[in-house]
Design a protein around this motif. Sequence first.
Motif, PDB file in Angstrom:
ATOM      1  N   PHE A   1       0.849  -1.188   0.000  1.00 30.06           N
ATOM      2  CA  PHE A   1       0.000   0.000   0.000  1.00 30.06           C
ATOM      3  C   PHE A   1       0.886   1.240   0.000  1.00 30.06           C
ATOM      4  N   PHE A   2       0.518   2.224  -0.820  1.00 35.55           N
ATOM      5  CA  PHE A   2       1.296   3.441  -1.016  1.00 35.55           C
ATOM      6  C   PHE A   2       0.428   4.630  -0.582  1.00 35.55           C
ATOM      7  N   ASP A   3       0.531   5.015   0.679  1.00 32.82           N
ATOM      8  CA  ASP A   3      -0.263   6.116   1.232  1.00 32.82           C
ATOM      9  C   ASP A   3       0.506   7.429   1.094  1.00 32.82           C
ATOM     10  N   ILE A   4      -0.219   8.497   0.764  1.00 32.93           N
ATOM     11  CA  ILE A   4       0.403   9.797   0.535  1.00 32.93           C
ATOM     12  C   ILE A   4      -0.152  10.811   1.522  1.00 32.93           C
TER      13      ILE A   4
ATOM     14  N   SER B   1      -3.026  16.798   3.342  1.00 30.85           N
ATOM     15  CA  SER B   1      -4.207  15.939   3.268  1.00 30.85           C
ATOM     16  C   SER B   1      -3.686  14.509   3.174  1.00 30.85           C
ATOM     17  N   ASP B   2      -4.460  13.580   3.667  1.00 31.86           N
ATOM     18  CA  ASP B   2      -4.051  12.182   3.613  1.00 31.86           C
ATOM     19  C   ASP B   2      -4.807  11.459   2.511  1.00 31.86           C
ATOM     20  N   PHE B   3      -4.067  10.744   1.685  1.00 32.09           N
ATOM     21  CA  PHE B   3      -4.636   9.952   0.607  1.00 32.09           C
ATOM     22  C   PHE B   3      -4.233   8.500   0.844  1.00 32.09           C
ATOM     23  N   ARG B   4      -5.142   7.751   1.382  1.00 32.76           N
ATOM     24  CA  ARG B   4      -4.876   6.352   1.747  1.00 32.76           C
ATOM     25  C   ARG B   4      -5.125   5.455   0.532  1.00 32.76           C
ATOM     26  N   ASP B   5      -4.168   4.613   0.246  1.00 35.45           N
ATOM     27  CA  ASP B   5      -4.278   3.639  -0.829  1.00 35.45           C
ATOM     28  C   ASP B   5      -5.185   2.515  -0.328  1.00 35.45           C
ATOM     29  N   LEU B   6      -6.397   2.450  -0.832  1.00 33.77           N
ATOM     30  CA  LEU B   6      -7.367   1.492  -0.331  1.00 33.77           C
ATOM     31  C   LEU B   6      -7.255   0.114  -0.969  1.00 33.77           C
TER      32      LEU B   6
ATOM     33  N   MET C   1       5.316   9.675   1.130  1.00 33.10           N
ATOM     34  CA  MET C   1       4.644   8.442   0.765  1.00 33.10           C
ATOM     35  C   MET C   1       5.111   7.379   1.751  1.00 33.10           C
ATOM     36  N   THR C   2       4.151   6.767   2.406  1.00 35.86           N
ATOM     37  CA  THR C   2       4.446   5.692   3.339  1.00 35.86           C
ATOM     38  C   THR C   2       4.012   4.378   2.707  1.00 35.86           C
ATOM     39  N   VAL C   3       4.906   3.430   2.669  1.00 40.28           N
ATOM     40  CA  VAL C   3       4.620   2.138   2.059  1.00 40.28           C
ATOM     41  C   VAL C   3       4.496   1.093   3.167  1.00 40.28           C
TER      42      VAL C   3
ATOM     43  N   ARG D   1      -0.618  -3.887   6.637  1.00 35.31           N
ATOM     44  CA  ARG D   1      -0.506  -2.453   6.935  1.00 35.31           C
ATOM     45  C   ARG D   1       0.623  -2.167   7.915  1.00 35.31           C
ATOM     46  N   GLU D   2       1.629  -3.030   7.925  1.00 43.96           N
ATOM     47  CA  GLU D   2       2.837  -2.782   8.709  1.00 43.96           C
ATOM     48  C   GLU D   2       3.726  -1.839   7.911  1.00 43.96           C
TER      49      GLU D   2
END
Length: 85
Positions: free
Chosen positions: A5-8, A12-17, A55-57, A62-63
């Motif tokens: 998952f690549f969350d940005i 604003s937070d854009f969660r990779d669903l 970007m958090t991967v 979801r670790e």
Amino acid sequence: MPRYFFDISDGSDFRDLEGSEWPDLEAARIEAVRYSAEILREMPERVLESRAWKMTVSDHNREHLFTLRFTVETAPVEELVGTNG
């Protein structure tokens, strides 16, 4: 194949669903850099407006695995005057 998952976050937070599948962590790292470059190229104002972009991967659980960070830091006025004078 593992799912990543690549969350940005840029104010604003854009969660990779959905996430996406990559053969291994190294492939996910390469994709994170490529994906970041694509977003930053298409929307540079998002970084400039927020002054921080990341970007958090994470893996399928979801670790958190790693984070890419881009920041804009304005030089102090003294430095700006010194380079022009």
